[in-house]
Design a protein around this motif. Structure first.
Motif, PDB file in Angstrom:
ATOM      1  N   LEU A  63       0.834  -1.190   0.000  1.00 33.63           N
ATOM      2  CA  LEU A  63       0.000   0.000   0.000  1.00 33.63           C
ATOM      3  C   LEU A  63       0.877   1.252   0.000  1.00 33.63           C
ATOM      4  N   GLU A  64       0.377   2.308  -0.578  1.00 32.57           N
ATOM      5  CA  GLU A  64       1.147   3.536  -0.804  1.00 32.57           C
ATOM      6  C   GLU A  64       1.910   4.031   0.425  1.00 32.57           C
ATOM      7  N   ASP A  65       1.268   4.143   1.570  1.00 34.94           N
ATOM      8  CA  ASP A  65       1.910   4.710   2.753  1.00 34.94           C
ATOM      9  C   ASP A  65       2.223   3.684   3.843  1.00 34.94           C
ATOM     10  N   ALA A  66       2.125   2.403   3.538  1.00 35.65           N
ATOM     11  CA  ALA A  66       2.391   1.366   4.542  1.00 35.65           C
ATOM     12  C   ALA A  66       3.891   1.280   4.788  1.00 35.65           C
ATOM     13  N   SER A  67       4.273   1.288   6.066  1.00 34.05           N
ATOM     14  CA  SER A  67       5.696   1.250   6.397  1.00 34.05           C
ATOM     15  C   SER A  67       6.049  -0.050   7.118  1.00 34.05           C
ATOM     16  N   MET A  68       7.342  -0.285   7.180  1.00 35.05           N
ATOM     17  CA  MET A  68       7.878  -1.437   7.896  1.00 35.05           C
ATOM     18  C   MET A  68       7.751  -1.174   9.393  1.00 35.05           C
ATOM     19  N   GLN A  69       7.876  -2.224  10.175  1.00 33.21           N
ATOM     20  CA  GLN A  69       7.809  -2.088  11.624  1.00 33.21           C
ATOM     21  C   GLN A  69       9.186  -1.954  12.262  1.00 33.21           C
ATOM     22  N   THR A  70      10.221  -1.999  11.428  1.00 32.24           N
ATOM     23  CA  THR A  70      11.591  -1.888  11.915  1.00 32.24           C
ATOM     24  C   THR A  70      12.296  -0.750  11.172  1.00 32.24           C
ATOM     25  N   PRO A  71      13.229  -0.061  11.827  1.00 29.17           N
ATOM     26  CA  PRO A  71      13.947   1.023  11.153  1.00 29.17           C
ATOM     27  C   PRO A  71      14.923   0.482  10.105  1.00 29.17           C
ATOM     28  N   PHE A  72      15.416   1.376   9.260  1.00 31.28           N
ATOM     29  CA  PHE A  72      16.249   0.989   8.124  1.00 31.28           C
ATOM     30  C   PHE A  72      17.512   0.236   8.516  1.00 31.28           C
ATOM     31  N   MET A  73      18.014   0.421   9.729  1.00 33.99           N
ATOM     32  CA  MET A  73      19.227  -0.292  10.146  1.00 33.99           C
ATOM     33  C   MET A  73      18.999  -1.798  10.228  1.00 33.99           C
ATOM     34  N   ALA A  74      17.755  -2.207  10.232  1.00 37.56           N
ATOM     35  CA  ALA A  74      17.447  -3.644  10.232  1.00 37.56           C
ATOM     36  C   ALA A  74      17.297  -4.128   8.793  1.00 37.56           C
ATOM     37  N   ASP A  75      18.100  -3.562   7.902  1.00 36.19           N
ATOM     38  CA  ASP A  75      18.078  -4.005   6.510  1.00 36.19           C
ATOM     39  C   ASP A  75      18.686  -5.405   6.419  1.00 36.19           C
ATOM     40  N   MET A  76      19.068  -5.833   5.251  1.00 37.16           N
ATOM     41  CA  MET A  76      19.546  -7.201   5.076  1.00 37.16           C
ATOM     42  C   MET A  76      20.956  -7.439   5.600  1.00 37.16           C
ATOM     43  N   VAL A  77      21.750  -6.378   5.798  1.00 33.40           N
ATOM     44  CA  VAL A  77      23.159  -6.604   6.112  1.00 33.40           C
ATOM     45  C   VAL A  77      23.761  -5.710   7.192  1.00 33.40           C
ATOM     46  N   SER A  78      23.239  -4.535   7.424  1.00 35.25           N
ATOM     47  CA  SER A  78      23.943  -3.510   8.209  1.00 35.25           C
ATOM     48  C   SER A  78      24.349  -3.937   9.605  1.00 35.25           C
ATOM     49  N   LEU A  79      23.509  -4.656  10.318  1.00 38.01           N
ATOM     50  CA  LEU A  79      23.877  -5.044  11.679  1.00 38.01           C
ATOM     51  C   LEU A  79      24.985  -6.095  11.694  1.00 38.01           C
ATOM     52  N   ALA A  80      25.088  -6.893  10.636  1.00 37.23           N
ATOM     53  CA  ALA A  80      26.157  -7.897  10.542  1.00 37.23           C
ATOM     54  C   ALA A  80      27.405  -7.329   9.870  1.00 37.23           C
ATOM     55  N   ASP A  81      27.211  -6.464   8.873  1.00 38.36           N
ATOM     56  CA  ASP A  81      28.332  -5.888   8.126  1.00 38.36           C
ATOM     57  C   ASP A  81      27.959  -4.495   7.630  1.00 38.36           C
ATOM     58  N   PRO A  82      28.174  -3.470   8.455  1.00 35.24           N
ATOM     59  CA  PRO A  82      27.790  -2.113   8.072  1.00 35.24           C
ATOM     60  C   PRO A  82      28.499  -1.588   6.824  1.00 35.24           C
ATOM     61  N   PHE A 107      12.669   7.162   9.777  1.00 34.08           N
ATOM     62  CA  PHE A 107      13.629   6.126   9.452  1.00 34.08           C
ATOM     63  C   PHE A 107      13.016   4.736   9.334  1.00 34.08           C
ATOM     64  N   PHE A 108      11.699   4.689   9.174  1.00 33.34           N
ATOM     65  CA  PHE A 108      11.010   3.435   8.896  1.00 33.34           C
ATOM     66  C   PHE A 108      10.711   3.403   7.405  1.00 33.34           C
ATOM     67  N   LEU A 109      11.234   2.403   6.725  1.00 32.57           N
ATOM     68  CA  LEU A 109      11.052   2.292   5.284  1.00 32.57           C
ATOM     69  C   LEU A 109       9.593   2.052   4.937  1.00 32.57           C
ATOM     70  N   LEU A 110       9.187   2.576   3.810  1.00 30.60           N
ATOM     71  CA  LEU A 110       7.893   2.193   3.270  1.00 30.60           C
ATOM     72  C   LEU A 110       8.035   0.767   2.738  1.00 30.60           C
ATOM     73  N   ARG A 111       6.984   0.006   2.803  1.00 26.62           N
ATOM     74  CA  ARG A 111       7.028  -1.383   2.334  1.00 26.62           C
ATOM     75  C   ARG A 111       7.442  -1.452   0.859  1.00 26.62           C
ATOM     76  N   ARG A 112       6.938  -0.532   0.051  1.00 28.29           N
ATOM     77  CA  ARG A 112       7.313  -0.556  -1.374  1.00 28.29           C
ATOM     78  C   ARG A 112       8.795  -0.217  -1.553  1.00 28.29           C
ATOM     79  N   GLU A 113       9.343   0.685  -0.683  1.00 26.06           N
ATOM     80  CA  GLU A 113      10.777   0.999  -0.716  1.00 26.06           C
ATOM     81  C   GLU A 113      11.597  -0.248  -0.397  1.00 26.06           C
TER      82      GLU A 113
END
Length: 185
Positions: A63-82, A107-113
């Motif tokens: 949905l257009e404005d639906a966001s993730m429940q976690t901030p961008f730092m919880a992406d696929m790699v940053s916490l393991a390898d910034p 700093f919460f990504l949109l789901r589409r992002e």
């Protein structure tokens, strides 16, 4: 990871003698993250198989404005390898979106992002094999043999590996070859 220019690495078991470190089945966010983290490791050889033709996370739910429940730092790699090429901040920088994201002050990504970020990462990885429908997994000695066909062509493929990684998805499925760990999971 898997060098497709190498004549010893093909989609047919008979055409190669090598045994991969792992075969991962299913390409969702977890296995995509594993692919991002293992891609730069020269001493790790693996392949990720997915029946769909391309990565698309939760189609129909973006949905257009639906966001993730976690901030961008919880992406696929940053916490393991910034410093990873596959960080969300690097994605933003490469696509000239970094300043827009920063001044948005959210700093919460949109789901589409997030989906676009994952699609970008999938295009960057050499170890992903879309259009690969796994139909049989056998545990032979200490090796897993994974076989299937490509839905678009009907072409058969097979891979051999020491480890099996399962992206179970929303409806978990454990193949018979995983019987030894069924009660552990």
């Amino acid at each position: 990871m898997l060098d497709t220019s190498n004549p010893h690495v093909t989609d047919t078991l008979e055409a190669r003698d090598d045994v991969l470190d792992f075969v991962a089945i299913g390409i969702g966010p977890f296995n995509l993250s594993l692919a991002c983290l293992s891609e730069p490791l020269e001493d790790v050889q693996g392949v990720f198989l997915e029946r769909k033709a391309a990565f698309d996370w939760h189609p129909g739910m973006l949905l257009e404005d639906a966001s993730m429940q976690t901030p961008f730092m919880a992406d696929m790699v940053s916490l393991a390898d910034p410093t990873s090429h596959f960080s969300f901040l690097n994605y933003l920088k490469l696509h000239d979106k970094l300043y827009n994201f920063y001044i948005r002050e959210d700093f919460f990504l949109l789901r589409r992002e997030y989906n676009q970020y994952c699609q970008w990462a999938a295009r960057e990885l050499s170890c992903l094999r879309f259009d690969h429908d796994v139909q049989d997994i056998q545990h032979v000695g200490d090796i897993y043999v994974v076989r299937g066909t490509r839905p678009s062509t009907g072409e058969a493929f097979a891979y051999r590996a020491r480890k099996l990684v399962l992206g179970t998805g929303t409806q978990p499925y454990l193949p018979k070859a995983a019987d030894a760990v069924r009660d552990v999971v």
